[in-house]
Write an enzyme that holds these catalytic residues in place. Structure first.
Site, PDB file in Angstrom:
ATOM      1  N   ASN A 295       0.825  -1.198   0.000  1.00 31.93           N
ATOM      2  CA  ASN A 295       0.000   0.000   0.000  1.00 31.93           C
ATOM      3  C   ASN A 295       0.871   1.266   0.000  1.00 31.93           C
ATOM      4  O   ASN A 295       1.490   1.609   1.001  1.00 31.93           O
ATOM      5  CB  ASN A 295      -0.896  -0.047   1.254  1.00 31.93           C
ATOM      6  CG  ASN A 295      -1.912   1.048   1.261  1.00 31.93           C
ATOM      7  OD1 ASN A 295      -1.628   2.162   0.856  1.00 31.93           O
ATOM      8  ND2 ASN A 295      -3.110   0.719   1.734  1.00 31.93           N
TER       9      ASN A 295
ATOM     10  N   LYS B  84       0.081   3.870   2.728  1.00 33.05           N
ATOM     11  CA  LYS B  84       0.635   3.556   4.058  1.00 33.05           C
ATOM     12  C   LYS B  84       2.114   3.942   4.108  1.00 33.05           C
ATOM     13  O   LYS B  84       2.601   4.511   5.085  1.00 33.05           O
ATOM     14  CB  LYS B  84       0.500   2.056   4.355  1.00 33.05           C
ATOM     15  CG  LYS B  84      -0.902   1.596   4.682  1.00 33.05           C
ATOM     16  CD  LYS B  84      -0.855   0.139   5.136  1.00 33.05           C
ATOM     17  CE  LYS B  84      -2.219  -0.395   5.499  1.00 33.05           C
ATOM     18  NZ  LYS B  84      -2.161  -1.760   6.039  1.00 33.05           N
TER      19      LYS B  84
ATOM     20  N   GLU C  59      -1.111 -13.407   3.702  1.00 32.11           N
ATOM     21  CA  GLU C  59      -1.650 -12.901   4.961  1.00 32.11           C
ATOM     22  C   GLU C  59      -2.728 -13.871   5.424  1.00 32.11           C
ATOM     23  O   GLU C  59      -3.618 -14.216   4.650  1.00 32.11           O
ATOM     24  CB  GLU C  59      -2.249 -11.505   4.729  1.00 32.11           C
ATOM     25  CG  GLU C  59      -2.377 -10.700   5.994  1.00 32.11           C
ATOM     26  CD  GLU C  59      -2.887  -9.287   5.729  1.00 32.11           C
ATOM     27  OE1 GLU C  59      -2.074  -8.426   5.372  1.00 32.11           O
ATOM     28  OE2 GLU C  59      -4.096  -9.063   5.884  1.00 32.11           O
TER      29      GLU C  59
ATOM     30  N   ASP D 142      -0.876  -3.986   9.913  1.00 27.39           N
ATOM     31  CA  ASP D 142      -2.213  -4.443   9.548  1.00 27.39           C
ATOM     32  C   ASP D 142      -3.228  -3.552  10.255  1.00 27.39           C
ATOM     33  O   ASP D 142      -3.026  -3.199  11.429  1.00 27.39           O
ATOM     34  CB  ASP D 142      -2.409  -5.910   9.959  1.00 27.39           C
ATOM     35  CG  ASP D 142      -3.492  -6.548   9.115  1.00 27.39           C
ATOM     36  OD1 ASP D 142      -3.330  -6.575   7.888  1.00 27.39           O
ATOM     37  OD2 ASP D 142      -4.508  -6.983   9.672  1.00 27.39           O
TER      38      ASP D 142
ATOM     39  N   PHE E 170      -7.217   6.688   1.154  1.00 26.95           N
ATOM     40  CA  PHE E 170      -7.520   5.388   0.545  1.00 26.95           C
ATOM     41  C   PHE E 170      -8.532   4.650   1.425  1.00 26.95           C
ATOM     42  O   PHE E 170      -8.871   5.101   2.530  1.00 26.95           O
ATOM     43  CB  PHE E 170      -6.231   4.562   0.387  1.00 26.95           C
ATOM     44  CG  PHE E 170      -5.630   4.104   1.697  1.00 26.95           C
ATOM     45  CD1 PHE E 170      -4.869   4.977   2.460  1.00 26.95           C
ATOM     46  CD2 PHE E 170      -5.836   2.811   2.175  1.00 26.95           C
ATOM     47  CE1 PHE E 170      -4.314   4.567   3.664  1.00 26.95           C
ATOM     48  CE2 PHE E 170      -5.291   2.395   3.385  1.00 26.95           C
ATOM     49  CZ  PHE E 170      -4.528   3.280   4.132  1.00 26.95           C
ATOM     50  N   GLY E 171      -8.984   3.510   0.920  1.00 31.84           N
ATOM     51  CA  GLY E 171      -9.840   2.622   1.705  1.00 31.84           C
ATOM     52  C   GLY E 171     -11.063   3.315   2.274  1.00 31.84           C
ATOM     53  O   GLY E 171     -11.809   4.001   1.560  1.00 31.84           O
TER      54      GLY E 171
ATOM     55  N   ASP F 246     -11.253   5.825   4.212  1.00 34.74           N
ATOM     56  CA  ASP F 246     -11.042   7.237   4.591  1.00 34.74           C
ATOM     57  C   ASP F 246     -12.263   8.135   4.319  1.00 34.74           C
ATOM     58  O   ASP F 246     -12.581   8.993   5.145  1.00 34.74           O
ATOM     59  CB  ASP F 246      -9.806   7.817   3.880  1.00 34.74           C
ATOM     60  CG  ASP F 246      -8.501   7.409   4.558  1.00 34.74           C
ATOM     61  OD1 ASP F 246      -8.551   6.908   5.704  1.00 34.74           O
ATOM     62  OD2 ASP F 246      -7.433   7.581   3.946  1.00 34.74           O
TER      63      ASP F 246
ATOM     64  N   ARG G 179      -2.724   4.882  12.526  1.00 35.56           N
ATOM     65  CA  ARG G 179      -1.395   4.452  12.064  1.00 35.56           C
ATOM     66  C   ARG G 179      -0.290   5.342  12.629  1.00 35.56           C
ATOM     67  O   ARG G 179       0.775   4.850  12.998  1.00 35.56           O
ATOM     68  CB  ARG G 179      -1.366   4.454  10.522  1.00 35.56           C
ATOM     69  CG  ARG G 179      -0.065   3.948   9.917  1.00 35.56           C
ATOM     70  CD  ARG G 179      -0.243   3.579   8.459  1.00 35.56           C
ATOM     71  NE  ARG G 179      -1.291   2.594   8.294  1.00 35.56           N
ATOM     72  CZ  ARG G 179      -2.508   2.850   7.823  1.00 35.56           C
ATOM     73  NH1 ARG G 179      -2.834   4.054   7.412  1.00 35.56           N
ATOM     74  NH2 ARG G 179      -3.403   1.899   7.748  1.00 35.56           N
TER      75      ARG G 179
HETATM   76  P1  IMP Z   1      -4.838  -3.765   5.544  1.00 34.17           P
HETATM   77  O1  IMP Z   1      -4.189  -3.247   6.758  1.00 34.17           O
HETATM   78  O2  IMP Z   1      -4.079  -3.337   4.321  1.00 34.17           O
HETATM   79  O3  IMP Z   1      -5.121  -5.234   5.598  1.00 34.17           O
HETATM   80  O4  IMP Z   1      -6.212  -2.985   5.440  1.00 34.17           O
HETATM   81  C1  IMP Z   1      -7.470  -3.577   5.602  1.00 34.17           C
HETATM   82  C2  IMP Z   1      -8.512  -2.713   4.927  1.00 34.17           C
HETATM   83  O5  IMP Z   1      -8.731  -1.556   5.699  1.00 34.17           O
HETATM   84  C3  IMP Z   1      -8.164  -2.281   3.512  1.00 34.17           C
HETATM   85  O6  IMP Z   1      -9.307  -2.339   2.706  1.00 34.17           O
HETATM   86  C4  IMP Z   1      -7.716  -0.867   3.671  1.00 34.17           C
HETATM   87  O7  IMP Z   1      -8.062  -0.116   2.541  1.00 34.17           O
HETATM   88  C5  IMP Z   1      -8.488  -0.410   4.912  1.00 34.17           C
HETATM   89  N1  IMP Z   1      -7.657   0.518   5.655  1.00 34.17           N
HETATM   90  C6  IMP Z   1      -6.532   0.235   6.364  1.00 34.17           C
HETATM   91  N2  IMP Z   1      -6.003   1.347   6.873  1.00 34.17           N
HETATM   92  C7  IMP Z   1      -6.809   2.365   6.487  1.00 34.17           C
HETATM   93  C8  IMP Z   1      -6.754   3.765   6.678  1.00 34.17           C
HETATM   94  O8  IMP Z   1      -5.838   4.344   7.277  1.00 34.17           O
HETATM   95  N3  IMP Z   1      -7.762   4.462   6.125  1.00 34.17           N
HETATM   96  C9  IMP Z   1      -8.778   3.884   5.424  1.00 34.17           C
HETATM   97  N4  IMP Z   1      -8.862   2.587   5.206  1.00 34.17           N
HETATM   98  C10 IMP Z   1      -7.869   1.822   5.721  1.00 34.17           C
END
Ligand code: IMP
Length: 187
Positions: free
Chosen positions: A10, A13, A37, A68, A143-144, A146, A172
């Site tokens: 990512n 991140k 994972e 994670d 992203f995700g 947010d 984070r």
């Molecule tokens: P992972 O840590 O990459 O496994 O994230 C799990 C899920 O949560 C993914 O779909 C990410 O897009 C979402 N996610 C993780 N961290 C964030 C963040 O800081 N903001 C928004 N979504 C997040």
């Protein structure tokens, strides 16, 4: 300057970590490699196991960390939690909003777990940020999840914040700061 290896797919991140690390005079080396994972109900177990898998397969030399994260929504009994990635890639942000139609309890939190491999073993660093799920998606950044995660003190979603602003509040930055503080002592 101390360099820390961050293994993640990512880029967001990585950028969040890179900008924050500058405050501690630390540089982040981004390692974008594949690793398996596991699925588990506990983020700590997932993060630790990821480190072990990378170690066993000798994917990277030396010390490194993985991270994670998950979104935990109170009215959905903490769903999607450790299954956030699957949830995001299937129903996405709009799916979460649909599940919460007419729901008054919008409380949620993000949790971040970093697993760092020292020679002596793996150490975990955790960060949690509380907020609420919005009624509609707001913002284009990040992203995700947010765009649907509202930070209450700022009254903005993470997707309405610059990287630097998100780094003032996010789950984070809390886990990263704990790790960076430790490294500042070791430098
Ligand atoms: P992972 O840590 O990459 O496994 O994230 C799990 C899920 O949560 C993914 O779909 C990410 O897009 C979402 N996610 C993780 N961290 C964030 C963040 O800081 N903001 C928004 N979504 C997040």
């Amino acid at each position: 300057m101390k360099k820390l290896n961050f293994i993640t797919h990512n880029k967001n991140k990585y950028l969040e970590a890179k900008i924050l690390a500058q405050e501690y005079n630390i540089d982040i080396n981004w390692i974008n490699v594949e690793y398996d994972e596991i699925q588990h109900y506990n983020l700590d177990v997932i993060a630790k196991k990821s480190c072990e898998i990378i170690q066993e397969k000798k994917i990277v030399e030396g010390e490194y960390f993985v991270e994670d994260a998950g979104l935990f929504i109170e009215s959905l009994n903490s769903f999607p939690g450790p299954f956030s990635a699957y949830c995001y890639s299937t129903i996405g942000n709009q799916g979460i909003l649909n599940l919460m139609t007419n729901e008054n309890n919008r409380k949620a939190y993000f949790k971040s777990v970093i697993a760092y491999t020292f020679e002596e073993g793996i150490t975990l660093f955790t960060g949690i940020t509380n907020g609420e799920i919005t009624n509609e998606m707001r913002g284009e950044k990040g992203f995700g999840f947010d765009p649907i995660f509202l930070h209450l003190d700022s009254d903005r979603t993470f997707a309405e914040m610059s990287l630097k602003e998100k780094n003032l509040y996010s789950h984070r930055q809390k886990s990263l700061r704990k790790m960076f503080a430790l490294f500042s002592l070791r430098l």
